[in-house]
Scaffold this active site. Structure first.
Site, mmCIF file in Angstrom:
data_model
loop_
_atom_site.group_PDB
_atom_site.id
_atom_site.type_symbol
_atom_site.label_atom_id
_atom_site.label_comp_id
_atom_site.label_asym_id
_atom_site.label_seq_id
_atom_site.Cartn_x
_atom_site.Cartn_y
_atom_site.Cartn_z
ATOM 1 N N ASN A 23 37.718 38.048 38.790
ATOM 2 C CA ASN A 23 37.698 38.554 40.161
ATOM 3 C C ASN A 23 38.169 40.001 40.285
ATOM 4 O OD1 ASN A 23 40.426 38.215 39.793
ATOM 5 N ND2 ASN A 23 40.643 36.547 41.238
ATOM 6 N N CYS A 24 38.247 40.725 39.182
ATOM 7 C CA CYS A 24 38.725 42.112 39.220
ATOM 8 C C CYS A 24 37.831 43.020 40.063
ATOM 9 C CB CYS A 24 38.844 42.673 37.810
ATOM 10 S SG CYS A 24 40.170 41.901 36.875
ATOM 11 N N ASP A 25 36.539 42.772 40.080
ATOM 12 C CA ASP A 25 35.606 43.644 40.798
ATOM 13 C C ASP A 25 35.170 43.070 42.146
ATOM 14 O OD1 ASP A 25 35.618 45.446 38.679
ATOM 15 O OD2 ASP A 25 34.016 44.371 37.646
#
Length: 147
Positions: free
Chosen positions: A115-117
């Site tokens: 979910n970093c981006d």
């Protein structure tokens, strides 16, 4: 990013959208999210958890895929792994990445969508954030999903 109160305010809209997904067999409200059982194919079951990530402040997905094996009238579920070509043929990852990790609270192994981006993929506008998010991320499992 989304605060937990903003997330909780919008999660009923996601639930409403997902109840229209014909492949959903069961949807359950859980703390900070939803848990779904989805029949992707006759012999493939998706266990999908949508939850709020308290570290990154974004919605997140963890999942497991199960293959229904039947032999001599005895049915069993087999957990699919990334080494199974069957699993890779089901997922539409595109540029998304998944990692295998243990959910310590549930004492079980799950795949997690990175979910970093999330904000870069969904945008940072809070209004309808979860609707945009689910419209994009659920396509990992069903390219025909239309909110």
């Amino acid at each position: 990013m989304l605060t937990l109160p903003e997330y909780n305010e919008q999660i009923p809209n996601v639930r409403s959208l997902l109840t229209k997904w014909a492949k959903v067999e069961r949807i359950q409200d859980v703390q900070d999210g939803l848990q779904l059982d989805v029949r992707l194919k006759t012999d493939t079951l998706l266990e999908l958890h949508i939850y709020y990530d308290h570290v990154y402040h974004v919605p997140s997905i963890k999942f497991r895929l199960w293959s229904l094996d039947t032999e001599e009238d005895i049915s069993s579920l087999r957990l699919l792994t990334l080494s199974d070509s069957e699993l890779r043929s089901i997922l539409n990852l595109g540029t998304f990445s998944v990692t295998l990790s243990t959910d310590m609270e549930m004492k079980s192994v799950y795949y997690y969508i990175n979910n970093c981006d999330t904000d870069a993929n969904v945008g940072s506008d809070v209004e309808h954030y979860l609707t945009r998010w689910i419209s994009l991320y659920i396509r990992i499992f069903d390219l025909n999903f239309v909110p």
